[in-house]
Design a protein around this motif. Structure first.
Motif, PDB file in Angstrom:
ATOM      1  N   ARG A  22      34.889  65.521  32.165  1.00  0.00           N
ATOM      2  CA  ARG A  22      35.450  66.443  33.160  1.00  0.00           C
ATOM      3  C   ARG A  22      36.651  65.789  33.839  1.00  0.00           C
ATOM      4  NH1 ARG A  22      31.442  70.462  35.406  1.00  0.00           N
ATOM      5  NH2 ARG A  22      29.716  70.338  33.932  1.00  0.00           N
ATOM      6  N   PRO A  23      37.838  66.300  33.579  1.00  0.00           N
ATOM      7  CA  PRO A  23      39.038  65.698  34.175  1.00  0.00           C
ATOM      8  C   PRO A  23      39.146  65.932  35.688  1.00  0.00           C
ATOM      9  CG  PRO A  23      39.622  67.583  32.824  1.00  0.00           C
ATOM     10  CD  PRO A  23      38.161  67.348  32.626  1.00  0.00           C
ATOM     11  N   ALA A  24      38.381  66.862  36.229  1.00  0.00           N
ATOM     12  CA  ALA A  24      38.432  67.104  37.675  1.00  0.00           C
ATOM     13  C   ALA A  24      37.924  65.889  38.452  1.00  0.00           C
ATOM     14  CB  ALA A  24      37.621  68.335  38.035  1.00  0.00           C
ATOM     15  N   TYR A  25      37.004  65.124  37.861  1.00  0.00           N
ATOM     16  CA  TYR A  25      36.509  63.919  38.522  1.00  0.00           C
ATOM     17  C   TYR A  25      37.608  62.866  38.636  1.00  0.00           C
ATOM     18  CZ  TYR A  25      31.702  65.648  38.086  1.00  0.00           C
ATOM     19  OH  TYR A  25      30.551  66.377  38.182  1.00  0.00           O
ATOM     20  N   LEU A  26      38.547  62.880  37.701  1.00  0.00           N
ATOM     21  CA  LEU A  26      39.672  61.944  37.801  1.00  0.00           C
ATOM     22  C   LEU A  26      40.559  62.298  38.983  1.00  0.00           C
ATOM     23  CD1 LEU A  26      40.671  61.445  34.073  1.00  0.00           C
ATOM     24  CD2 LEU A  26      39.545  59.826  35.581  1.00  0.00           C
ATOM     25  N   ASP A  27      40.724  63.591  39.228  1.00  0.00           N
ATOM     26  CA  ASP A  27      41.488  64.003  40.407  1.00  0.00           C
ATOM     27  C   ASP A  27      40.791  63.563  41.685  1.00  0.00           C
ATOM     28  OD1 ASP A  27      43.292  65.204  38.695  1.00  0.00           O
ATOM     29  OD2 ASP A  27      42.391  67.202  38.904  1.00  0.00           O
ATOM     30  N   ALA A  28      39.481  63.709  41.713  1.00  0.00           N
ATOM     31  CA  ALA A  28      38.719  63.273  42.887  1.00  0.00           C
ATOM     32  C   ALA A  28      38.822  61.759  43.065  1.00  0.00           C
ATOM     33  CB  ALA A  28      37.268  63.702  42.750  1.00  0.00           C
ATOM     34  N   ALA A  29      38.816  61.023  41.958  1.00  0.00           N
ATOM     35  CA  ALA A  29      38.949  59.565  42.042  1.00  0.00           C
ATOM     36  C   ALA A  29      40.311  59.174  42.598  1.00  0.00           C
ATOM     37  CB  ALA A  29      38.742  58.940  40.666  1.00  0.00           C
ATOM     38  N   PHE A  30      41.349  59.893  42.194  1.00  0.00           N
ATOM     39  CA  PHE A  30      42.687  59.619  42.704  1.00  0.00           C
ATOM     40  C   PHE A  30      42.762  59.869  44.210  1.00  0.00           C
ATOM     41  CE2 PHE A  30      47.138  61.028  43.412  1.00  0.00           C
ATOM     42  CZ  PHE A  30      47.740  59.809  43.152  1.00  0.00           C
ATOM     43  N   VAL A  31      42.134  60.921  44.668  1.00  0.00           N
ATOM     44  CA  VAL A  31      42.117  61.230  46.102  1.00  0.00           C
ATOM     45  C   VAL A  31      41.340  60.159  46.870  1.00  0.00           C
ATOM     46  CG1 VAL A  31      41.267  62.883  47.816  1.00  0.00           C
ATOM     47  CG2 VAL A  31      42.448  63.697  45.788  1.00  0.00           C
ATOM     48  N   VAL A  32      40.223  59.701  46.318  1.00  0.00           N
ATOM     49  CA  VAL A  32      39.426  58.656  46.977  1.00  0.00           C
ATOM     50  C   VAL A  32      40.225  57.365  47.091  1.00  0.00           C
ATOM     51  CG1 VAL A  32      37.408  57.163  46.688  1.00  0.00           C
ATOM     52  CG2 VAL A  32      37.189  59.605  46.391  1.00  0.00           C
ATOM     53  N   VAL A  33      40.974  57.022  46.052  1.00  0.00           N
ATOM     54  CA  VAL A  33      41.800  55.808  46.098  1.00  0.00           C
ATOM     55  C   VAL A  33      42.829  55.905  47.213  1.00  0.00           C
ATOM     56  CG1 VAL A  33      43.610  54.569  44.870  1.00  0.00           C
ATOM     57  CG2 VAL A  33      41.503  55.089  43.732  1.00  0.00           C
ATOM     58  N   LEU A  34      43.519  57.025  47.286  1.00  0.00           N
ATOM     59  CA  LEU A  34      44.548  57.172  48.315  1.00  0.00           C
ATOM     60  C   LEU A  34      43.960  57.169  49.719  1.00  0.00           C
ATOM     61  CD1 LEU A  34      46.895  59.815  46.685  1.00  0.00           C
ATOM     62  CD2 LEU A  34      47.289  57.367  46.940  1.00  0.00           C
ATOM     63  N   LEU A  35      42.855  57.875  49.895  1.00  0.00           N
ATOM     64  CA  LEU A  35      42.255  57.939  51.226  1.00  0.00           C
ATOM     65  C   LEU A  35      41.619  56.621  51.643  1.00  0.00           C
ATOM     66  CD1 LEU A  35      40.672  61.496  51.248  1.00  0.00           C
ATOM     67  CD2 LEU A  35      42.752  60.726  52.385  1.00  0.00           C
ATOM     68  N   SER A  36      41.010  55.906  50.718  1.00  0.00           N
ATOM     69  CA  SER A  36      40.397  54.636  51.098  1.00  0.00           C
ATOM     70  C   SER A  36      41.464  53.600  51.442  1.00  0.00           C
ATOM     71  CB  SER A  36      39.481  54.117  49.999  1.00  0.00           C
ATOM     72  OG  SER A  36      40.221  53.724  48.872  1.00  0.00           O
ATOM     73  N   PHE A  37      42.558  53.601  50.699  1.00  0.00           N
ATOM     74  CA  PHE A  37      43.639  52.665  51.005  1.00  0.00           C
ATOM     75  C   PHE A  37      44.261  52.989  52.364  1.00  0.00           C
ATOM     76  CE2 PHE A  37      48.187  51.477  50.718  1.00  0.00           C
ATOM     77  CZ  PHE A  37      48.016  50.112  50.653  1.00  0.00           C
ATOM     78  N   ALA A  38      44.549  54.264  52.588  1.00  0.00           N
ATOM     79  CA  ALA A  38      45.139  54.664  53.869  1.00  0.00           C
ATOM     80  C   ALA A  38      44.163  54.434  55.018  1.00  0.00           C
ATOM     81  CB  ALA A  38      45.555  56.128  53.816  1.00  0.00           C
ATOM     82  N   VAL A  90      32.991  54.709  40.116  1.00  0.00           N
ATOM     83  CA  VAL A  90      31.886  55.612  39.805  1.00  0.00           C
ATOM     84  C   VAL A  90      32.434  56.959  39.354  1.00  0.00           C
ATOM     85  CG1 VAL A  90      29.990  56.919  40.830  1.00  0.00           C
ATOM     86  CG2 VAL A  90      30.194  54.484  41.272  1.00  0.00           C
ATOM     87  N   LEU A  91      33.423  57.493  40.056  1.00  0.00           N
ATOM     88  CA  LEU A  91      33.995  58.788  39.678  1.00  0.00           C
ATOM     89  C   LEU A  91      34.724  58.730  38.341  1.00  0.00           C
ATOM     90  CD1 LEU A  91      35.276  60.038  43.131  1.00  0.00           C
ATOM     91  CD2 LEU A  91      33.430  61.004  41.767  1.00  0.00           C
ATOM     92  N   VAL A  92      35.410  57.640  38.067  1.00  0.00           N
ATOM     93  CA  VAL A  92      36.106  57.501  36.784  1.00  0.00           C
ATOM     94  C   VAL A  92      35.100  57.430  35.637  1.00  0.00           C
ATOM     95  CG1 VAL A  92      37.518  55.929  35.410  1.00  0.00           C
ATOM     96  CG2 VAL A  92      38.206  56.504  37.718  1.00  0.00           C
ATOM     97  N   LEU A  93      34.018  56.689  35.832  1.00  0.00           N
ATOM     98  CA  LEU A  93      32.997  56.615  34.792  1.00  0.00           C
ATOM     99  C   LEU A  93      32.286  57.950  34.594  1.00  0.00           C
ATOM    100  CD1 LEU A  93      31.481  53.096  35.491  1.00  0.00           C
ATOM    101  CD2 LEU A  93      32.972  53.775  33.605  1.00  0.00           C
ATOM    102  N   LEU A  94      32.071  58.690  35.666  1.00  0.00           N
ATOM    103  CA  LEU A  94      31.490  60.028  35.534  1.00  0.00           C
ATOM    104  C   LEU A  94      32.437  60.965  34.787  1.00  0.00           C
ATOM    105  CD1 LEU A  94      29.801  60.591  39.006  1.00  0.00           C
ATOM    106  CD2 LEU A  94      28.671  60.364  36.789  1.00  0.00           C
ATOM    107  N   ALA A  95      33.717  60.856  35.062  1.00  0.00           N
ATOM    108  CA  ALA A  95      34.704  61.688  34.363  1.00  0.00           C
ATOM    109  C   ALA A  95      34.720  61.374  32.873  1.00  0.00           C
ATOM    110  CB  ALA A  95      36.095  61.477  34.957  1.00  0.00           C
TER     111      ALA A  95
END
Length: 74
Positions: free
Chosen positions: A45-61, A35-40
């Protein structure tokens, strides 16, 4: 439509057996990331890609931590 896939995953994460909660957590992470990647891409807005990267790391961890906790209690 993809954002609607996050809601059932979150409901399963909040209610259910521990195994179902882990499954809901694993499903909600990539769905929220997509969802965040598609919104970006849609808003340019490239800031949404940063948020998507953080969500990936936190969900995996988070899923690894929950699985380890679940392994100790069962």
């Amino acid at each position: 439509m993809l954002a609607a896939a996050v809601l059932p995953a979150l409901l399963v994460t909040l209610r259910g057996t521990p195994i179902d909660r882990l499954t809901g957590l694993i499903v909600a992470g990539p769905a929220a990331t997509l969802v965040l990647v598609l919104l970006a891409a849609g808003y340019g807005r490239p800031a949404y890609l940063d948020a998507a990267f953080v969500v990936v790391l936190l969900s995996f961890a988070g899923s690894l931590v929950y699985a380890r906790f679940l392994g100790r209690t069962l």
